[in-house]
Scaffold this active site. Structure first.
Site, PDB file in Angstrom:
ATOM      1  N   LYS A 126      48.067  22.523  40.774  1.00 10.99           N
ATOM      2  CA  LYS A 126      48.337  23.218  39.505  1.00 10.99           C
ATOM      3  C   LYS A 126      48.729  24.659  39.788  1.00 10.99           C
ATOM      4  O   LYS A 126      48.023  25.388  40.464  1.00 10.99           O
ATOM      5  CB  LYS A 126      47.103  23.230  38.595  1.00 10.99           C
TER       6      LYS A 126
ATOM      7  N   GLU B 255      38.900  30.779  47.463  1.00 10.66           N
ATOM      8  CA  GLU B 255      39.408  32.078  47.948  1.00 10.66           C
ATOM      9  C   GLU B 255      39.502  32.960  46.712  1.00 10.66           C
ATOM     10  O   GLU B 255      40.376  32.773  45.877  1.00 10.66           O
ATOM     11  CB  GLU B 255      40.763  31.870  48.617  1.00 10.66           C
TER      12      GLU B 255
ATOM     13  N   CYS C  18      44.665  40.013  46.525  1.00  8.91           N
ATOM     14  CA  CYS C  18      43.202  39.984  46.580  1.00  8.91           C
ATOM     15  C   CYS C  18      42.659  40.817  47.732  1.00  8.91           C
ATOM     16  O   CYS C  18      41.554  41.329  47.661  1.00  8.91           O
ATOM     17  CB  CYS C  18      42.710  38.550  46.675  1.00  8.91           C
TER      18      CYS C  18
ATOM     19  N   GLU D   6      37.601  44.940  40.451  1.00  3.43           N
ATOM     20  CA  GLU D   6      38.905  44.607  41.027  1.00  3.43           C
ATOM     21  C   GLU D   6      39.975  44.915  39.979  1.00  3.43           C
ATOM     22  O   GLU D   6      40.065  44.229  38.955  1.00  3.43           O
ATOM     23  CB  GLU D   6      38.924  43.108  41.386  1.00  3.43           C
TER      24      GLU D   6
HETATM   25  P1  NDP Z   1      42.392  33.218  37.189  1.00  4.89           P
HETATM   26  O1  NDP Z   1      41.319  33.096  38.180  1.00  4.89           O
HETATM   27  O2  NDP Z   1      42.083  33.149  35.756  1.00  4.89           O
HETATM   28  O3  NDP Z   1      43.517  32.095  37.468  1.00  4.89           O
HETATM   29  C1  NDP Z   1      43.779  31.515  38.720  1.00  4.89           C
HETATM   30  C2  NDP Z   1      44.147  30.050  38.513  1.00  4.89           C
HETATM   31  O4  NDP Z   1      43.026  29.354  37.964  1.00  4.89           O
HETATM   32  C3  NDP Z   1      45.295  29.859  37.532  1.00  4.89           C
HETATM   33  O5  NDP Z   1      46.077  28.771  37.940  1.00  4.89           O
HETATM   34  C4  NDP Z   1      44.557  29.543  36.247  1.00  4.89           C
HETATM   35  O6  NDP Z   1      45.330  28.833  35.319  1.00  4.89           O
HETATM   36  C5  NDP Z   1      43.418  28.682  36.771  1.00  4.89           C
HETATM   37  N1  NDP Z   1      42.296  28.550  35.869  1.00  4.89           N
HETATM   38  C6  NDP Z   1      41.890  29.403  34.889  1.00  4.89           C
HETATM   39  N2  NDP Z   1      40.804  28.906  34.257  1.00  4.89           N
HETATM   40  C7  NDP Z   1      40.506  27.722  34.842  1.00  4.89           C
HETATM   41  C8  NDP Z   1      39.497  26.728  34.642  1.00  4.89           C
HETATM   42  N3  NDP Z   1      38.559  26.863  33.706  1.00  4.89           N
HETATM   43  N4  NDP Z   1      39.499  25.630  35.422  1.00  4.89           N
HETATM   44  C9  NDP Z   1      40.432  25.485  36.382  1.00  4.89           C
HETATM   45  N5  NDP Z   1      41.423  26.378  36.616  1.00  4.89           N
HETATM   46  C10 NDP Z   1      41.455  27.491  35.869  1.00  4.89           C
HETATM   47  O7  NDP Z   1      43.177  34.543  37.464  1.00  4.89           O
HETATM   48  P2  NDP Z   1      44.068  35.305  36.408  1.00  4.89           P
HETATM   49  O8  NDP Z   1      45.414  34.821  36.626  1.00  4.89           O
HETATM   50  O9  NDP Z   1      43.603  35.239  35.016  1.00  4.89           O
HETATM   51  O10 NDP Z   1      43.824  36.778  36.879  1.00  4.89           O
HETATM   52  C11 NDP Z   1      42.633  37.452  36.481  1.00  4.89           C
HETATM   53  C12 NDP Z   1      42.119  38.302  37.585  1.00  4.89           C
HETATM   54  O11 NDP Z   1      41.723  37.473  38.678  1.00  4.89           O
HETATM   55  C13 NDP Z   1      43.130  39.253  38.183  1.00  4.89           C
HETATM   56  O12 NDP Z   1      43.278  40.409  37.457  1.00  4.89           O
HETATM   57  C14 NDP Z   1      42.525  39.479  39.526  1.00  4.89           C
HETATM   58  O13 NDP Z   1      41.503  40.416  39.417  1.00  4.89           O
HETATM   59  C15 NDP Z   1      41.949  38.132  39.895  1.00  4.89           C
HETATM   60  N6  NDP Z   1      42.847  37.315  40.724  1.00  4.89           N
HETATM   61  C16 NDP Z   1      42.549  37.144  42.022  1.00  4.89           C
HETATM   62  C17 NDP Z   1      43.409  36.440  42.836  1.00  4.89           C
HETATM   63  C18 NDP Z   1      43.154  36.235  44.264  1.00  4.89           C
HETATM   64  O14 NDP Z   1      44.101  36.059  45.003  1.00  4.89           O
HETATM   65  N7  NDP Z   1      41.916  36.203  44.706  1.00  4.89           N
HETATM   66  C19 NDP Z   1      44.647  35.887  42.337  1.00  4.89           C
HETATM   67  C20 NDP Z   1      44.853  36.079  40.932  1.00  4.89           C
HETATM   68  C21 NDP Z   1      43.979  36.772  40.186  1.00  4.89           C
HETATM   69  P3  NDP Z   1      46.296  29.544  34.248  1.00  4.89           P
HETATM   70  O15 NDP Z   1      46.539  30.934  34.677  1.00  4.89           O
HETATM   71  O16 NDP Z   1      47.496  28.706  34.319  1.00  4.89           O
HETATM   72  O17 NDP Z   1      45.615  29.427  32.948  1.00  4.89           O
END
Ligand code: NDP
Length: 515
Positions: free
Chosen positions: A149, A248, A282, A379
């Site tokens: 996904k 991660e 990250c 973050e």
């Molecule tokens: P999220 O953790 O919300 O999203 C990452 C992935 O998880 C996306 O594909 C999202 O789907 C999916 N997801 C969200 N909710 C669920 C759930 N309940 N069950 C399964 N999958 C789920 O990150 P965001 O994109 O909202 O970013 C928010 C913050 O997270 C950022 O500002 C940053 O601080 C951090 N982040 C950290 C990352 C890293 O590399 N460690 C990467 C990205 C963000 P969808 O977005 O399609 O709804």
């Protein structure tokens, strides 16, 4: 920028079910887990070739979709994806089990590393193609089938977008985030010879599509990259049927700049450590601790460098900073900029939106930041440099570790003592010395503490996509069926001898091997 790019489908729970069942069928009945590692490796090599042949197209899609500069997409993200596929292609025929000396005479035990089955993978928007490559390359090498996904912040609808599916315009709606390159990777995988059903790419929102993957009974493992909060939800969801997970997650990585460093190099290094990918990484250098002897000069030079950072059209080669991924992300970062000012940090440069259109922000530098301010604790995930002052190594290591995260860190110093104090003292999965952001398919990457567990890259990740079956054989099947008293054990032989036994083709046929 900031305008609708294209339409994309939304996978609902029933679409996830169809995709997982397709992956399960490909796993149980298809050729992928059954072909030799050598054959799988050839296909992954071809997949890597195709990514390289389509580098410009993939880089174009990535920049349109995410906003990162075209130069970065072309020179880092796309080649990094091909490198991962090629690295793991080489592993396909090197996934080996063990022979185990048994305490019981007359028996030989060995292990076979089998693919774990159907892997559910959920990736974020900050490095869409690279994260897809990091996830699918080891899973495919191990012989798994995949439901991936991609990030999709859904405002609207409707149907499954398993790659290769051709959707009627009435079935689709606008997507806000980054699904395009993973969908194209799916097509290239098919072209390379990955059989249908092995790699299924879904676009759908996390709370529906992501949750349905995490909790699906036929999904055998979950690999997730994203925020720590969602990581906790994933763990809870996966616990419903005891699925293994690898996570991660977020970071708040410290950089420690010691007063014996090469100042010019350290200023540039710390600048790139934060502003690379608009700060949406990250492992970015989020908390910049600078030793008091060089602090004032370091701050001055950092502000000058931020002023020179060109913001604008990510397709312009002279531009270093494109737009952030979305309006939501801009608002989140602006919120932190306001908090920083309110809590008394000094704003050296930036702090405002850039231009009158799109998701642009000025490169922003805060200094004289205190550890308990929100911009140091949380973050931010945006182009906001946060500079703090320190006196001694002992003090800075305690402060660097005062976070729930432990993804990465960096130290800039000339003295070996200081380098070692930081590399050993800071609790983080990766500690860079006089550099930052360097990643390699062969070098494990992952977090301590709430930055997650399990490692990406290297041989270590294959442990997460395989599981060991144990086979226990009576060594004398023909002459002496296993009955007591056993014949004398053969003399120990320390030379390697290969015994080639045809493997059972399915779990049902395995009984003839297990004695
Ligand atoms: P999220 O953790 O919300 O999203 C990452 C992935 O998880 C996306 O594909 C999202 O789907 C999916 N997801 C969200 N909710 C669920 C759930 N309940 N069950 C399964 N999958 C789920 O990150 P965001 O994109 O909202 O970013 C928010 C913050 O997270 C950022 O500002 C940053 O601080 C951090 N982040 C950290 C990352 C890293 O590399 N460690 C990467 C990205 C963000 P969808 O977005 O399609 O709804």
């Amino acid at each position: 920028m900031g305008e609708k790019l294209c339409d994309c489908a939304e996978a609902m729970a029933e679409d996830v079910d169809a995709a997982v069942r397709a992956a399960q069928d490909a796993y149980d009945n298809g050729p992928w887990p059954r072909m030799t590692g050598y054959q799988r490796g050839r296909i992954l090599e071809r997949f890597a070739d195709l990514v390289e042949e389509h580098a410009e197209e993939l880089a174009l899609l990535e920049t349109l979709d995410n906003g990162k500069t075209y130069t970065q997409s072309k020179t880092i993200d796309v080649p990094g994806t091909a490198q991962h596929l090629r690295y793991f292609a080489g592993f396909c025929d090197k996934i080996e089990g063990k022979t185990i000396p048994c305490a019981t005479e007359g028996f030989t035990a060995y292990t076979l590393r089998e693919p774990i089955g159907v892997a559910g993978q959920i990736i974020p928007w900050n490095f869409p193609i690279l994260m897809a490559g990091w996830k699918i390359a080891p899973a495919l090498a191990a012989g798994c089938c995949i439901v991936l996904k991609v990030s999709w912040d859904a405002l609207w609808l409707h149907t499954v977008a398993s790659f290769g599916a051709r959707l009627h315009p009435s079935q689709v709606q606008v997507s806000q985030y980054t699904p395009l390159t993973a969908l194209r990777l799916g097509e290239l995988a098919l072209e390379a010879g990955v059989p249908p059903g092995v790699l299924n790419v879904l676009t759908g929102k996390g709370s529906e599509c992501g949750d349905a993957i995490t909790t699906h009974n036929l999904c055998d493992k979950i690999a997730f990259t994203g925020s720590t909060d969602v990581g906790k939800t994933i763990m809870a969801g996966a616990s419903k049927n005891i699925k293994p997970v690898t996570l991660e997650l977020g970071g708040n990585s410290p950089i420690v700049v010691c007063d014996d460093c090469n100042l010019e190099e350290a200023v540039k290094g710390a600048h790139e450590a934060l502003f690379f990918n608009m700060g949406q990484a990250c492992e970015c250098g989020a908390r910049l601790f600078v030793q008091e002897g060089i602090y004032d000069e370091f701050v001055k030079k950092s502000i000058e460098l931020a002023k020179q950072r060109k913001v604008g059209d990510p397709f312009d080669e002279s531009v270093a900073q494109g737009p952030l991924v979305s309006e939501k992300q801009v608002e989140k970062v602006m919120h932190y900029i306001e908090l920083g000012q309110k809590e008394g940090a000094k704003l050296g440069y930036g702090g405002k939106r850039w231009g009158d259109k799109g998701f642009y922000l000025e490169p922003t530098v805060f200094y004289d930041v205190k550890d308990d301010m929100a911009i140091a604790r949380d973050e931010i995930f945006g182009p906001v440099q946060v500079i703090l002052k320190f006196k001694t190594m002992d003090e800075v290591i305690v402060r660097a570790n005062a976070t729930e995260y432990g993804l990465a860190a960096a130290v800039w110093a000339q003295s070996l003592d200081r380098m070692q104090a930081a590399t050993r003292g800071i609790k983080a999965g990766t500690v860079w010395v006089n550099t930052h952001h360097i990643m390699d398919a062969a070098v494990p990457f992952g977090g301590y503490k709430q930055s997650g567990f399990g490692r990406e890259h290297g041989a270590a990740i294959l442990e997460h996509y395989t599981q060991a079956s144990f086979y226990l054989m009576c060594s004398r099947v023909q002459e002496q069926p296993c009955s007591n008293p056993l014949p004398p054990a053969p003399l120990p032989n320390t030379q390697t001898k290969s015994v080639i036994v045809p493997l059972p083709k399915s779990k049902e046929q395995r009984s003839w091997v297990i004695m």
